[in-house]
Design an enzyme around this catalytic site. Structure first.
Site, PDB file in Angstrom:
ATOM      1  N   ARG A   1       1.039  -1.142  -0.168  1.00  0.00           N
ATOM      2  CA  ARG A   1       0.000   0.013   0.360  1.00  0.00           C
ATOM      3  C   ARG A   1       1.334   1.037   0.269  1.00  0.00           C
ATOM      4  NH1 ARG A   1      -0.869   2.613   4.992  1.00  0.00           N
ATOM      5  NH2 ARG A   1      -1.743   0.690   6.403  1.00  0.00           N
TER       6      ARG A   1
ATOM      7  N   HIS B   1      -3.688   4.296   4.733  1.00  0.00           N
ATOM      8  CA  HIS B   1      -4.606   3.025   4.771  1.00  0.00           C
ATOM      9  C   HIS B   1      -5.863   3.322   4.662  1.00  0.00           C
ATOM     10  CE1 HIS B   1      -6.620   0.261   6.307  1.00  0.00           C
ATOM     11  NE2 HIS B   1      -7.785   0.840   7.476  1.00  0.00           N
TER      12      HIS B   1
ATOM     13  N   TYR C   1       4.156   4.685  11.578  1.00  0.00           N
ATOM     14  CA  TYR C   1       4.529   3.298  11.599  1.00  0.00           C
ATOM     15  C   TYR C   1       5.434   2.857  11.003  1.00  0.00           C
ATOM     16  CZ  TYR C   1       0.174   2.573   9.415  1.00  0.00           C
ATOM     17  OH  TYR C   1      -0.516   2.574   7.899  1.00  0.00           O
TER      18      TYR C   1
HETATM   19  C1  LIG Z   1     -14.414  -6.908  11.543  1.00  0.00           C
HETATM   20  C2  LIG Z   1     -13.631  -5.548  11.231  1.00  0.00           C
HETATM   21  N1  LIG Z   1     -12.531  -5.127  12.142  1.00  0.00           N
HETATM   22  C3  LIG Z   1     -11.584  -4.523  12.330  1.00  0.00           C
HETATM   23  C4  LIG Z   1     -12.022  -2.625  11.466  1.00  0.00           C
HETATM   24  C5  LIG Z   1     -10.968  -2.030  11.174  1.00  0.00           C
HETATM   25  N2  LIG Z   1      -9.855  -1.854  10.082  1.00  0.00           N
HETATM   26  C6  LIG Z   1     -10.626  -1.271   9.065  1.00  0.00           C
HETATM   27  S1  LIG Z   1      -9.359  -2.140   7.693  1.00  0.00           S
HETATM   28  C7  LIG Z   1      -8.511  -2.849   9.265  1.00  0.00           C
HETATM   29  C8  LIG Z   1      -7.030  -3.222   8.454  1.00  0.00           C
HETATM   30  C9  LIG Z   1      -7.127  -4.222   7.157  1.00  0.00           C
HETATM   31  O1  LIG Z   1      -5.764  -5.081   6.914  1.00  0.00           O
HETATM   32  P1  LIG Z   1      -6.208  -5.504   5.621  1.00  0.00           P
HETATM   33  O2  LIG Z   1      -6.853  -7.002   5.634  1.00  0.00           O
HETATM   34  O3  LIG Z   1      -4.533  -5.868   5.501  1.00  0.00           O
HETATM   35  O4  LIG Z   1      -6.623  -4.947   4.666  1.00  0.00           O
HETATM   36  P2  LIG Z   1      -5.888  -3.464   3.877  1.00  0.00           P
HETATM   37  O5  LIG Z   1      -6.874  -2.113   4.208  1.00  0.00           O
HETATM   38  O6  LIG Z   1      -4.606  -3.620   4.304  1.00  0.00           O
HETATM   39  O7  LIG Z   1      -6.414  -3.553   2.359  1.00  0.00           O
HETATM   40  C10 LIG Z   1      -8.869  -2.617  10.086  1.00  0.00           C
HETATM   41  C11 LIG Z   1      -8.656  -3.630  11.692  1.00  0.00           C
HETATM   42  C12 LIG Z   1     -12.923  -3.382  10.670  1.00  0.00           C
HETATM   43  N3  LIG Z   1     -12.919  -2.558   9.046  1.00  0.00           N
HETATM   44  N4  LIG Z   1     -13.836  -4.767  10.325  1.00  0.00           N
END
Ligand SMILES: Cc1ncc(C[n+]2csc(CCOP(=O)(O)OP(=O)(O)O)c2C)c(N)n1
Ligand SMILES: [Mg+2]
Length: 367
Positions: free
Chosen positions: A258, A262, A271
């Site tokens: 990425r 985020h 971080y």
């Molecule tokens: C069930 C849930 N827990 C926490 C969140 C908050 N949250 C949004 S994106 C994210 C990280 C996701 O990481 P990843 O699966 O690697 O996807 P990326 O954002 O890197 O595309 C989190 C913890 C959420 N949206 N849903």
């Protein structure tokens, strides 16, 4: 013999065809017609520029938050491009490049990020699910669709996207298990972009690859260079063919990065190091693919410049059209719609009170 080794049934490979310096392994080069190669390039470039525009508009306070795609265009376009129109695409929340490829109008994406629920609507004939914010929740829905396809003996395939962080969710494991046990026609595309907000890949799983998690469920798993469009395309093509032939699911881990924030609510400077970002900028999927197209005499520097100009104008057009639509859309009462078929009494009460509040406000304002 008291101890013997089990063969897991599948091997985990890593696939790379076009390396970060643009060097092609010609033995592995897929046959893709020129028109498709150029269309994939245009979609990647459009997605990058649209991403940059969205970030600017968000900083200007014109739209709400969104999750940028920058850096992950090859992982999305290289996989979505393999699907047929009647197949299903089930995204998480960062799949704007895949959505554009599938035909979602950018005006819809922009409306959605500006908070207009109308923008989230998928055209009826388009077999895509809407954006799913709860991490990994879309995976169980995707397996449900795939199970339905199998039950009805259709030839469609489901392709679903998720991140490295999603692989730690229960929904991921439930979806993988059910998909394999019932041999459903689904391709799981994990975009391992190294971060789940501020949690690095190493804290997500102890296993050397995320692809090897497939073995425990009894399905093939492959890791590909996710910034290499050709590798993503080939791995997806193999997985889609297998699924369509009734041979069940596959997990593809696209190793990518990425490059941006985020979401617009986060500061990655807190971080991760600038050095790390610089390292991955050198692996950018777009210039790499442009080199490849250049070497094939399909795309010159002048043509790239022309395309950049055309895309810039297109994006300005998207903004103007969206602005026009915003004037007539956006009834705040909509927030009470689309969740419950029969609204629970406490929400009915809130809805009526809010309608009354809006009415009074309008009367005061008009008066
Ligand atoms: C069930 C849930 N827990 C926490 C969140 C908050 N949250 C949004 S994106 C994210 C990280 C996701 O990481 P990843 O699966 O690697 O996807 P990326 O954002 O890197 O595309 C989190 C913890 C959420 N949206 N849903
Ligand atoms: Mg991630």
């Amino acid at each position: 013999m008291p101890r013997k080794k089990f063969e897991p049934g599948h091997d985990v490979e890593h696939l790379s065809i076009l390396d970060e310096k643009g060097k092609l392994d010609s033995r592995l080069e897929p046959e893709i017609d020129d028109e498709l190669l150029l269309k994939m390039h245009r979609t990647m470039l459009f997605s990058r520029r649209f991403d940059e525009a969205l970030l600017k508009w968000q900083r200007q306070g014109r739209i709400g938050t969104f999750a940028p795609v920058s850096g992950q265009e090859a992982a999305q376009v290289g996989s979505a491009a393999v699907l047929e129109e009647e197949d299903w695409m089930v995204p998480a929340f960062r799949e704007f490049a895949a959505a554009v490829w599938r035909g979602t109008p950018p005006v819809g994406l922009l409306l959605y990020t500006a908070g207009y629920n109308e923008g989230g609507a998928i055209p009826e004939e388009q077999h895509d699910l809407p954006i799913a914010i709860p991490v990994a929740s879309q995976l169980v829905h995707a397996v449900g669709i795939a199970y339905g396809i199998k039950y009805r003996e259709r030839e469609q395939v489901v392709l679903t996207y998720f991140g490295d962080g999603a692989t730690s969710e229960g929904d991921f494991h439930e979806a993988m298990n059910m998909a394999a046990v019932f041999s459903t026609p689904i391709v799981f595309v994990c975009q391992n972009n190294q971060w789940a907000i501020s949690v690095p890949r190493e804290k997500q799983a102890r296993s050397r690859t995320l692809a090897q998690r497939a073995l425990a469920y009894g399905m093939p798993g492959i890791q590909v260079d996710g910034n290499d469009l050709l590798a993503v395309y080939v791995a997806t093509q193999e997985a889609v063919e297998r699924a369509r032939a009734g041979k069940g699911p596959t997990l593809i881990e696209c190793v990518t990065y990425r490059l941006s924030v985020h979401t617009t609510a986060d500061d990655p400077g807190k971080y991760r190091s600038e050095k790390e970002v610089k390292k991955w900028e050198k692996r950018d999927p777009i210039p790499r693919f442009q080199n490849y197209l250049g070497n094939k005499n399909l795309l010159s520097k002048d043509e790239i410049e022309k395309l950049e100009k055309e895309i810039k104008e297109e994006i300005q057009g998207v903004w103007h059209e969206t602005e026009k639509q915003m004037e007539r859309l956006g009834d705040p009462m909509d927030m009470f719609e689309y969740v419950f078929h029969e609204m629970p009494p406490y929400l009915e009460e809130q809805r009526d009170a809010y309608a009354e509040f809006l009415k009074e406000r309008k009367e005061n304002h008009d008066g």
